[in-house]
Scaffold this active site. Structure first.
Site, PDB file in Angstrom:
ATOM      1  N   PHE A   1       0.817  -1.210   0.000  1.00 60.07           N
ATOM      2  CA  PHE A   1       0.000   0.000   0.000  1.00 60.07           C
ATOM      3  C   PHE A   1       0.853   1.263   0.000  1.00 60.07           C
ATOM      4  O   PHE A   1       0.444   2.308   0.501  1.00 60.07           O
ATOM      5  CB  PHE A   1      -0.921  -0.004   1.228  1.00 60.07           C
ATOM      6  CG  PHE A   1      -1.710  -1.281   1.379  1.00 60.07           C
ATOM      7  CD1 PHE A   1      -2.883  -1.489   0.664  1.00 60.07           C
ATOM      8  CD2 PHE A   1      -1.258  -2.298   2.202  1.00 60.07           C
ATOM      9  CE1 PHE A   1      -3.598  -2.664   0.785  1.00 60.07           C
ATOM     10  CE2 PHE A   1      -1.977  -3.487   2.337  1.00 60.07           C
ATOM     11  CZ  PHE A   1      -3.148  -3.669   1.628  1.00 60.07           C
TER      12      PHE A   1
ATOM     13  N   GLY B   1       6.020  -3.616  10.398  1.00 56.42           N
ATOM     14  CA  GLY B   1       4.904  -3.812   9.478  1.00 56.42           C
ATOM     15  C   GLY B   1       5.385  -4.014   8.062  1.00 56.42           C
ATOM     16  O   GLY B   1       5.305  -3.117   7.221  1.00 56.42           O
TER      17      GLY B   1
ATOM     18  N   SER C   1       7.703  -2.057   1.060  1.00 52.48           N
ATOM     19  CA  SER C   1       8.548  -1.027   1.685  1.00 52.48           C
ATOM     20  C   SER C   1       9.907  -1.604   2.059  1.00 52.48           C
ATOM     21  O   SER C   1      10.932  -0.908   1.981  1.00 52.48           O
ATOM     22  CB  SER C   1       7.855  -0.443   2.919  1.00 52.48           C
ATOM     23  OG  SER C   1       7.539  -1.457   3.859  1.00 52.48           O
TER      24      SER C   1
ATOM     25  N   ASP D   1       7.490  -8.087  11.750  1.00 55.52           N
ATOM     26  CA  ASP D   1       6.081  -8.325  11.437  1.00 55.52           C
ATOM     27  C   ASP D   1       5.714  -9.719  11.938  1.00 55.52           C
ATOM     28  O   ASP D   1       6.477 -10.664  11.734  1.00 55.52           O
ATOM     29  CB  ASP D   1       5.848  -8.239   9.919  1.00 55.52           C
ATOM     30  CG  ASP D   1       4.388  -8.056   9.547  1.00 55.52           C
ATOM     31  OD1 ASP D   1       3.532  -8.814  10.077  1.00 55.52           O
ATOM     32  OD2 ASP D   1       4.079  -7.179   8.724  1.00 55.52           O
TER      33      ASP D   1
ATOM     34  N   GLY E   1      -1.218 -10.617   9.727  1.00 50.71           N
ATOM     35  CA  GLY E   1      -2.117  -9.549   9.315  1.00 50.71           C
ATOM     36  C   GLY E   1      -2.635  -8.710  10.468  1.00 50.71           C
ATOM     37  O   GLY E   1      -2.775  -9.187  11.592  1.00 50.71           O
TER      38      GLY E   1
ATOM     39  N   SER F   1       6.046  -6.014  17.873  1.00 53.93           N
ATOM     40  CA  SER F   1       6.946  -4.962  18.353  1.00 53.93           C
ATOM     41  C   SER F   1       7.324  -5.197  19.803  1.00 53.93           C
ATOM     42  O   SER F   1       8.494  -5.081  20.189  1.00 53.93           O
ATOM     43  CB  SER F   1       6.265  -3.591  18.237  1.00 53.93           C
ATOM     44  OG  SER F   1       6.550  -2.979  17.013  1.00 53.93           O
TER      45      SER F   1
ATOM     46  N   HIS G   1      -3.038  -0.498  12.576  1.00 56.08           N
ATOM     47  CA  HIS G   1      -3.551   0.869  12.622  1.00 56.08           C
ATOM     48  C   HIS G   1      -4.601   1.093  13.703  1.00 56.08           C
ATOM     49  O   HIS G   1      -5.273   2.131  13.718  1.00 56.08           O
ATOM     50  CB  HIS G   1      -4.118   1.267  11.254  1.00 56.08           C
ATOM     51  CG  HIS G   1      -3.047   1.544  10.237  1.00 56.08           C
ATOM     52  ND1 HIS G   1      -1.717   1.268  10.465  1.00 56.08           N
ATOM     53  CD2 HIS G   1      -3.103   2.083   8.991  1.00 56.08           C
ATOM     54  CE1 HIS G   1      -1.000   1.612   9.400  1.00 56.08           C
ATOM     55  NE2 HIS G   1      -1.825   2.113   8.502  1.00 56.08           N
TER      56      HIS G   1
ATOM     57  N   HIS H   1       3.847   5.944   8.387  1.00 56.79           N
ATOM     58  CA  HIS H   1       3.010   5.851   7.190  1.00 56.79           C
ATOM     59  C   HIS H   1       1.526   5.965   7.524  1.00 56.79           C
ATOM     60  O   HIS H   1       1.104   5.654   8.623  1.00 56.79           O
ATOM     61  CB  HIS H   1       3.265   4.509   6.494  1.00 56.79           C
ATOM     62  CG  HIS H   1       2.716   4.448   5.098  1.00 56.79           C
ATOM     63  ND1 HIS H   1       2.108   3.325   4.596  1.00 56.79           N
ATOM     64  CD2 HIS H   1       2.670   5.380   4.114  1.00 56.79           C
ATOM     65  CE1 HIS H   1       1.740   3.554   3.344  1.00 56.79           C
ATOM     66  NE2 HIS H   1       2.058   4.794   3.024  1.00 56.79           N
ATOM     67  N   ASP H   2       0.773   6.423   6.538  1.00 52.83           N
ATOM     68  CA  ASP H   2      -0.692   6.527   6.596  1.00 52.83           C
ATOM     69  C   ASP H   2      -1.170   7.627   7.538  1.00 52.83           C
ATOM     70  O   ASP H   2      -1.996   7.408   8.420  1.00 52.83           O
ATOM     71  CB  ASP H   2      -1.333   5.183   6.978  1.00 52.83           C
ATOM     72  CG  ASP H   2      -1.287   4.175   5.845  1.00 52.83           C
ATOM     73  OD1 ASP H   2      -1.195   4.613   4.673  1.00 52.83           O
ATOM     74  OD2 ASP H   2      -1.324   2.970   6.113  1.00 52.83           O
TER      75      ASP H   2
END
Length: 205
Positions: A15, A41, A47, A66, A70, A119, A139, A164-165
């Site tokens: 993304f 992530g 990325s 990660d 998901g 994390s 998120h 990000h985002d």
């Protein structure tokens, strides 16, 4: 500097917009001269490849953290669920096989160090100062706060924090990444460098 891409990035699930990828690469290229880079992530490695290519040029490494099952939005019935990444035999969303394939195809096995964990677990005994941290994990507010609290203080002085985002307006997207971006600014530990599309760049003071 134009990025020499070893694979067609259109075939890598993810993304990350092109302008964000370019900015991430440029920041990593500079940061990697000072030390290791870490991302939270990785998903399928889009990325990670840009970060890894920068590290490859500077003889550095990127730790790719990660759990590969998901985030909330990737689960069955959710908006960003991808059935191609669902392991029906195990009954779990699993991006690790796809991630490893993409990293291998990009020729980055010697640069990217996968850490298949959260994390919280990964940071528990982490002592290596980091030249750059890229946060693009879950998120939800809890997940984003955990990622920020685990890694922000492990960035060396002069190092980069990328998030990000970022969506300042609630109707545009989730607010958790923007919340930790504002938290970083309010902490006194970081100064803003730039915002490219939805990618926020800060420097550790």
């Amino acid at each position: 500097m134009k990025i020499a891409l070893p694979i067609d990035m259109n075939n890598v699930k993810g993304f990350l917009a092109d302008d964000e990828a370019q900015a991430l690469y440029q920041q990593a290229l500079s940061a990697a001269e000072s030390g290791a880079i870490l991302e939270v992530g990785s998903y399928c490695g889009k990325s990670t490849i840009y970060l890894g290519l920068a590290c490859q040029q500077k003889n550095s490494v990127v730790y790719a953290i990660d759990h590969h099952i998901g985030s909330e939005e990737h689960q069955l019935g959710e908006m960003f669920h991808d059935p191609e990444l669902f392991d029906s035999g195990e009954g779990v969303f699993d991006t690790f096989k796809e991630f490893r394939r993409n990293i291998r195809n990009a020729g980055l096995n010697d640069v990217v160090i996968p850490v298949v964990a959260t994390s919280e677990v990964s940071a528990k005994h982490w002592y290596t100062p980091l030249a750059m941290v890229f946060i693009d994990g879950g998120h939800s507010l809890d997940a984003a706060l955990c990622d920020y609290r685990c890694w922000a203080t492990k960035i060396m002085k002069g190092g980069i924090l990328a998030i990000h985002d970022l969506f300042p307006a609630p109707e545009e997207g989730g607010q958790a990444p923007y919340a930790i971006y504002k938290m970083a600014l309010a902490s006194g530990l970081f100064e803003p460098i730039a915002i490219i599309n939805t990618l926020g760049i800060l420097r550790r003071l």
